[in-house]
Design an enzyme around this catalytic site. Structure first.
Site, PDB file in Angstrom:
ATOM      1  N   LYS A  28       0.834  -1.139  -0.037  1.00  0.00           N
ATOM      2  CA  LYS A  28      -0.091  -0.093  -0.029  1.00  0.00           C
ATOM      3  C   LYS A  28       0.820   1.302  -0.003  1.00  0.00           C
ATOM      4  CE  LYS A  28      -2.060  -0.947   3.933  1.00  0.00           C
ATOM      5  NZ  LYS A  28      -1.352  -2.276   4.162  1.00  0.00           N
ATOM      6  N   ARG A  31      11.831  -5.609   4.368  1.00  0.00           N
ATOM      7  CA  ARG A  31      11.601  -4.178   4.346  1.00  0.00           C
ATOM      8  C   ARG A  31      12.644  -3.293   5.111  1.00  0.00           C
ATOM      9  NH1 ARG A  31       5.817  -1.937   5.492  1.00  0.00           N
ATOM     10  NH2 ARG A  31       6.007  -2.998   7.223  1.00  0.00           N
ATOM     11  N   ARG A  69      11.376  -2.120  10.681  1.00  0.00           N
ATOM     12  CA  ARG A  69      10.213  -1.532  11.719  1.00  0.00           C
ATOM     13  C   ARG A  69      10.147  -2.557  13.006  1.00  0.00           C
ATOM     14  NH1 ARG A  69       5.143   0.136   8.122  1.00  0.00           N
ATOM     15  NH2 ARG A  69       3.964  -1.055   9.777  1.00  0.00           N
ATOM     16  N   ARG A 110      -0.454  -9.358  13.166  1.00  0.00           N
ATOM     17  CA  ARG A 110      -1.044  -8.283  12.341  1.00  0.00           C
ATOM     18  C   ARG A 110      -1.773  -8.795  11.037  1.00  0.00           C
ATOM     19  NH1 ARG A 110       4.102  -5.415  10.361  1.00  0.00           N
ATOM     20  NH2 ARG A 110       2.878  -4.233   9.014  1.00  0.00           N
TER      21      ARG A 110
HETATM   22  P1  AP5 Z   1       4.631  -1.499   1.666  1.00  0.00           P
HETATM   23  O1  AP5 Z   1       4.551  -0.551   0.825  1.00  0.00           O
HETATM   24  O2  AP5 Z   1       5.526  -1.213   3.065  1.00  0.00           O
HETATM   25  O3  AP5 Z   1       3.372  -2.306   2.187  1.00  0.00           O
HETATM   26  P2  AP5 Z   1       2.247  -1.886   3.257  1.00  0.00           P
HETATM   27  O4  AP5 Z   1       1.031  -2.450   2.748  1.00  0.00           O
HETATM   28  O5  AP5 Z   1       2.106  -0.261   3.206  1.00  0.00           O
HETATM   29  O6  AP5 Z   1       2.564  -2.449   4.683  1.00  0.00           O
HETATM   30  P3  AP5 Z   1       2.678  -1.830   6.007  1.00  0.00           P
HETATM   31  O7  AP5 Z   1       3.196  -2.812   6.955  1.00  0.00           O
HETATM   32  O8  AP5 Z   1       3.136  -0.425   6.073  1.00  0.00           O
HETATM   33  O9  AP5 Z   1       1.081  -1.916   6.339  1.00  0.00           O
HETATM   34  P4  AP5 Z   1       0.410  -2.099   7.569  1.00  0.00           P
HETATM   35  O10 AP5 Z   1      -1.140  -1.290   6.964  1.00  0.00           O
HETATM   36  O11 AP5 Z   1       0.489  -3.090   8.395  1.00  0.00           O
HETATM   37  O12 AP5 Z   1       1.140  -1.168   8.376  1.00  0.00           O
HETATM   38  P5  AP5 Z   1       1.001   0.578   8.942  1.00  0.00           P
HETATM   39  O13 AP5 Z   1       2.266   1.387   8.736  1.00  0.00           O
HETATM   40  O14 AP5 Z   1      -0.237   1.187   8.216  1.00  0.00           O
HETATM   41  O15 AP5 Z   1       5.694  -2.884   1.287  1.00  0.00           O
HETATM   42  C1  AP5 Z   1       6.002  -3.698   2.117  1.00  0.00           C
HETATM   43  C2  AP5 Z   1       7.474  -4.207   1.599  1.00  0.00           C
HETATM   44  O16 AP5 Z   1       7.386  -4.948   0.426  1.00  0.00           O
HETATM   45  C3  AP5 Z   1       8.641  -3.013   1.478  1.00  0.00           C
HETATM   46  O17 AP5 Z   1       9.847  -3.465   1.545  1.00  0.00           O
HETATM   47  C4  AP5 Z   1       8.415  -2.755  -0.111  1.00  0.00           C
HETATM   48  O18 AP5 Z   1       9.474  -2.170  -0.679  1.00  0.00           O
HETATM   49  C5  AP5 Z   1       8.042  -4.266  -0.852  1.00  0.00           C
HETATM   50  N1  AP5 Z   1       7.211  -3.885  -1.834  1.00  0.00           N
HETATM   51  C6  AP5 Z   1       6.022  -3.462  -2.039  1.00  0.00           C
HETATM   52  N2  AP5 Z   1       5.755  -3.853  -3.336  1.00  0.00           N
HETATM   53  C7  AP5 Z   1       6.320  -4.677  -3.938  1.00  0.00           C
HETATM   54  C8  AP5 Z   1       6.202  -5.514  -5.093  1.00  0.00           C
HETATM   55  N3  AP5 Z   1       5.078  -5.273  -5.740  1.00  0.00           N
HETATM   56  N4  AP5 Z   1       7.096  -6.402  -5.297  1.00  0.00           N
HETATM   57  C9  AP5 Z   1       8.156  -6.449  -4.332  1.00  0.00           C
HETATM   58  N5  AP5 Z   1       8.441  -5.828  -3.369  1.00  0.00           N
HETATM   59  C10 AP5 Z   1       7.357  -5.014  -2.928  1.00  0.00           C
HETATM   60  O19 AP5 Z   1       0.170   0.169  10.511  1.00  0.00           O
HETATM   61  C11 AP5 Z   1       1.392   0.026  11.463  1.00  0.00           C
HETATM   62  C12 AP5 Z   1       0.648  -0.035  12.674  1.00  0.00           C
HETATM   63  O20 AP5 Z   1       0.012   1.252  13.093  1.00  0.00           O
HETATM   64  C13 AP5 Z   1      -0.723  -0.890  12.911  1.00  0.00           C
HETATM   65  O21 AP5 Z   1      -0.358  -2.121  13.003  1.00  0.00           O
HETATM   66  C14 AP5 Z   1      -1.605  -0.208  13.940  1.00  0.00           C
HETATM   67  O22 AP5 Z   1      -1.109  -0.503  15.068  1.00  0.00           O
HETATM   68  C15 AP5 Z   1      -1.339   1.151  13.559  1.00  0.00           C
HETATM   69  N6  AP5 Z   1      -2.130   1.842  12.774  1.00  0.00           N
HETATM   70  C16 AP5 Z   1      -2.060   2.123  11.515  1.00  0.00           C
HETATM   71  N7  AP5 Z   1      -3.539   2.657  10.940  1.00  0.00           N
HETATM   72  C17 AP5 Z   1      -4.202   2.563  11.708  1.00  0.00           C
HETATM   73  C18 AP5 Z   1      -5.719   2.921  11.670  1.00  0.00           C
HETATM   74  N8  AP5 Z   1      -6.292   3.112  10.715  1.00  0.00           N
HETATM   75  N9  AP5 Z   1      -6.538   2.252  12.886  1.00  0.00           N
HETATM   76  C19 AP5 Z   1      -5.711   1.702  13.996  1.00  0.00           C
HETATM   77  N10 AP5 Z   1      -4.495   1.470  14.116  1.00  0.00           N
HETATM   78  C20 AP5 Z   1      -3.815   1.724  13.182  1.00  0.00           C
END
Ligand code: AP5
Length: 209
Positions: free
Chosen positions: A13, A122, A155, A166
């Site tokens: 994402k 990552r 992270r 997660r």
């Molecule tokens: P990346 O683009 O980083 O993936 P992502 O889907 O953004 O993953 P996240 O782990 O950031 O999502 P998340 O939703 O769990 O975490 P968030 O930070 O929102 O890609 C991942 C890896 O793959 C990278 O190394 C990238 O380079 C690689 N990659 C990407 N695309 C690729 C491809 N096509 N091919 C190969 N490699 C690829 O949330 C973290 C925490 O915050 C949550 O657990 C929660 O505690 C809190 N939080 C955040 N938002 C909320 C909310 N709305 N409500 C409550 N708690 C929340």
């Protein structure tokens, strides 16, 4: 255009949202990044959120909803926005419907195997938050960001045990949003398992359709 990127942790994402934001010239709003900034700056919100984030749990709705509502009031959202990581519960989705128009919800999909592989390798820039992958999106100089020379880190919540948690939390609390947005006729599924450029093209086409 106001877009939501939906999908499990690690599906890509953030990677896609950052490219889309450049192309569409609208802000990329990632609740995970905002919360991590609050943790790093030791704000009250950061102190409350940290415990949940480290355990792979969702931060309580009331904290996140308030934060996002404030963010959406800013001037740069007038032309549109890309939401990454919000909403994650039905309650959050109801709140966003009241606060802003949603034009399209892109549901990125990939298998758990692909996701675990992506998250374990990552690395994120400590200064500009640019996302790398040690195999697929490598920095030119090991350990440092190509864009701003910031140091790269892994992270806390990318440890295998927390990733498992997660994924379970996603299944239970966030997956119901797929039907929620299907019922509103806003959802479009996109295969997120290909290379980053391929996935970006598919998302771009899905948004234009
Ligand atoms: P990346 O683009 O980083 O993936 P992502 O889907 O953004 O993953 P996240 O782990 O950031 O999502 P998340 O939703 O769990 O975490 P968030 O930070 O929102 O890609 C991942 C890896 O793959 C990278 O190394 C990238 O380079 C690689 N990659 C990407 N695309 C690729 C491809 N096509 N091919 C190969 N490699 C690829 O949330 C973290 C925490 O915050 C949550 O657990 C929660 O505690 C809190 N939080 C955040 N938002 C909320 C909310 N709305 N409500 C409550 N708690 C929340």
């Amino acid at each position: 255009m106001n877009i939501i990127l939906l999908g499990p942790p690690g599906v890509g994402k953030g990677t896609i949202a950052s490219k889309l934001s450049k192309k569409m010239k609208v802000p990329h709003i990632a609740t995970g990044d905002m919360l991590r900034e609050n943790v790093a700056q030791k704000t009250d919100l950061g102190a409350k959120a940290k415990n949940y984030m480290d355990k792979g749990l969702l931060v309580p709705d009331e904290l996140v909803i308030e934060m996002i509502k404030e963010r959406l009031k800013r001037k740069d959202c007038k032309k549109g926005f890309i939401l990454d990581g919000f909403p994650r519960t039905i309650n959050q989705a109801d709140e966003i419907s009241n606060a802003a128009r949603v034009d399209k919800v892109v549901n990125l999909q990939a298998s758990d195997g692909i996701i675990v592989k992506r998250l374990s390798r990552r690395r994120v820039c400590s200064q500009c938050s640019f996302i790398y992958h040690l195999d697929f999106i490598k920095p030119n100089r090991e350990g440092f960001c190509d864009k701003c020379s910031g140091t790269l880190y892994q992270r806390e919540d990318d440890k295998p045990e927390t990733v498992k948690k997660r994924l379970k939390v996603y299944e239970k609390q966030t997956e119901p949003l797929i039907k929620y947005y299907q019922d509103k006729d806003l959802l479009v599924d996109v295969d997120g398992s290909g290379l980053p450029e391929e996935v970006f093209e598919l998302v771009d086409e899905a948004i234009a359709a």
